[in-house]
Design a protein around this motif. Sequence first.
Motif, PDB file in Angstrom:
ATOM      1  N   ASP A   1       9.502  21.016  77.190  1.00  6.77           N
ATOM      2  CA  ASP A   1       8.718  20.665  78.790  1.00  6.77           C
ATOM      3  C   ASP A   1       7.515  19.976  77.908  1.00  6.77           C
ATOM      4  O   ASP A   1       7.173  19.527  76.608  1.00  6.77           O
TER       5      ASP A   1
ATOM      6  N   GLU B   1       5.576  21.613  74.632  1.00  7.97           N
ATOM      7  CA  GLU B   1       6.846  22.602  73.658  1.00  7.97           C
ATOM      8  C   GLU B   1       8.001  21.983  73.697  1.00  7.97           C
ATOM      9  O   GLU B   1       8.984  22.110  75.081  1.00  7.97           O
TER      10      GLU B   1
ATOM     11  N   ASN C   1      11.401  24.824  73.462  1.00  7.42           N
ATOM     12  CA  ASN C   1      11.625  26.395  73.456  1.00  7.42           C
ATOM     13  C   ASN C   1      13.282  26.401  73.183  1.00  7.42           C
ATOM     14  O   ASN C   1      14.459  25.835  73.612  1.00  7.42           O
TER      15      ASN C   1
ATOM     16  N   GLU D   1       4.921  21.101  85.037  1.00  7.24           N
ATOM     17  CA  GLU D   1       5.491  21.020  83.953  1.00  7.24           C
ATOM     18  C   GLU D   1       6.790  20.546  84.178  1.00  7.24           C
ATOM     19  O   GLU D   1       7.816  21.358  84.934  1.00  7.24           O
TER      20      GLU D   1
HETATM   21 MG    MG Z   1       5.881  27.448  77.801  1.00  7.14          MG
END
Ligand code: MG
Length: 474
Positions: A127, A144, A146, A425
Motif C-alpha cells: 500500500d 505497509e 500486507n 491509498e
Molecule cells: Mg493498512
Amino acid sequence: MAAAWQDVVRDAEAVREAAAVAVDAALLAGVLMRTGEQPNASDVVNYAPFTLLPSAVPRDLFEQAYAVQQDFNLLVDAVSQNREFLEQTLASTIKVDDFTARLFRIYKQVLEEGLAQTVVLGINRSDYMFDCGLEGTAALRQIEINTIAASFGGLTSRTADVHRLVLKVLGKSEEASQLLPNNPAKGLALGIAKAWELYGSQRAVVMFLVEEVQRNIFDQRCVENELWNRNIRVVRKRFRDVFEQGSLDASRRLYMDGQEVAVVYYREGYVPQVYDEQNWEARLLLERSRAVKCPDIATQLAGTKKVQQELSRQGTLEKLLPGHPEAIARIRATFAGLYSLDEGEEGDRMAATAIADPDRFVLKPQREGGGNNLYGEELREVLEKIKDSPERTSYILMDKIKPQPALNYLLRAHSPLQVSECISELGIFGVYVRQGRELVLNQAAGHLLRTKAIEHADGGVAAGVAVLDTPYLV
Ligand code: MG
Ligand code: ADP
C-alpha cells in the motif's frame, strides 16, 4: 494533484443523478457487502461503499508501484526464509508483544519439527500514498505491505465498470474509456491454482479460512468462483471448524472431516482477538500440515511493522537480497522514514523528537486491520507515558505522509450525499509461488484504490472509513 473533475463536482443536480446511477450499477456489478445487522446472511445485502468519481493518480507513480511489486514479492519471500533475520528483528518486540510472541512460538515450533511442505504461496498487497513534497511534486511512499488476508481484490475487480458508467453519465466518455481494466481476483486465483496444482492431488480442496463474522464474503466469493471455474473445489471453514474437524495423517496431510486440503488461504488470523486456546491449536495444526499455507507463519511475521522498520535500515536490503542491486534501488525509493523505538540511544532520541513534533509522525503498534495507529496529541500522550518503559519497543515510528486532498463524494448506504475533501491509498497485489528454492510464479496481480475523507487519520474499507475507488491516471 490535478483536480480532475472540477467542472462537475459542485454541480448538485448532475451529482445527484450520477449517484443514483452509480449505486444501481454497483449493485448490478456485484460491488456488495452484507449488512451490519445481518453480517452472516445474504438475504439482505447492500453495496460496498465507493467514491462517486474515480480519483486522479499520477501515472508515473502508478507505474512505479507496479514496477516494484515483483521486487517486494522477492523481498517478502527472502525475509520469510531468513530465520536469523526474523529472530534478531523481532527479539525486542516479542518480549513485550504477546501476540507477535505467540506467532513466533509457532514459527519456531514448525521449523524445529521440519516443514512438511516445500511449496509456498504468497499473496500480498503493498500500500502507498502520494506524499506531497514542498515543490508540489508527489512521491510514492509505501505505507505497509500486507502479507496476510489482503482484501478487496475481488470487489475492486468490479469497480472500474461502475466508474466508467458514471463518467459517461457526466458527459465524459473520453475519460471513461481511459479507465484501466483491473482483475486482481483472477490473479489471486491463478496463484492459488498454481499452488493447488503443485500439491498434486485432484481430490484435494482449497480451504478459505474465514472469519466468524463474514460481511465481506462477496469479495472472497470473487476469488472462490475463479477457482470453481478452473474446476478446483473450494470450502469455507473457520478456526473453530478446524479445531473440531481437522486432523493430520502420518505424513501430515491435512483432512477436514475426511476431505484432503491442498491449500489453506487465510482471510482471518491477523488480530489477537480471534485466538482463544482452541484457535491457537487449530492454527498450529494448519502450520504443521502438508497443505500449502497462504501465507505460512514465517510470511505473516515478515509482514509485521517491526520488520518493515528494520528493512529500511542502511544495509539490510543488501543482506537480504544479495545480487539484486536494481531491485533494492526500486524498493528503497518507495520507503518513508521509519524509526525504531527499541531501548537505547537511537530510540530515546526518536521518542523525544516525536514528543516535540507529533504531527510529523505516526506511531504504530504490531497490529493489522486499521484503527490501531496513533497520531498528533494522542501520539504525544502515549509516548510521554511509555518513553521510559520497555513497552515502547512494541511500537515503531514512521514519518507521516501528507497527500494533496481532492474533492469527491463517498457513497455509503444510509448516508447523505455530501462533498468531502479526500485522500487516496493505492495498493498493488502481488502473487508468487515458490517450490523449494525456485520461484515458479512472481507477478503483480492488479490494484486497489481506497479513498477516505481527510478528517480520518486511520482505517480501511472494512473499518468503515475508506471506500473503494478507481484510479484515473493523469
Ligand atoms: Mg493498512
Ligand atoms: P494497518 O495494518 O492497520 O492497515 P497501516 O500501516 O496500513 O496499518 O495504517 C492504517 C492507515 O493509517 C493507513 O491506511 C493510512 O490511512 C494511515 N497511515 C498509516 N501510515 C501512515 C503514514 N505514514 N502517513 C499517513 N497516514 C498513514
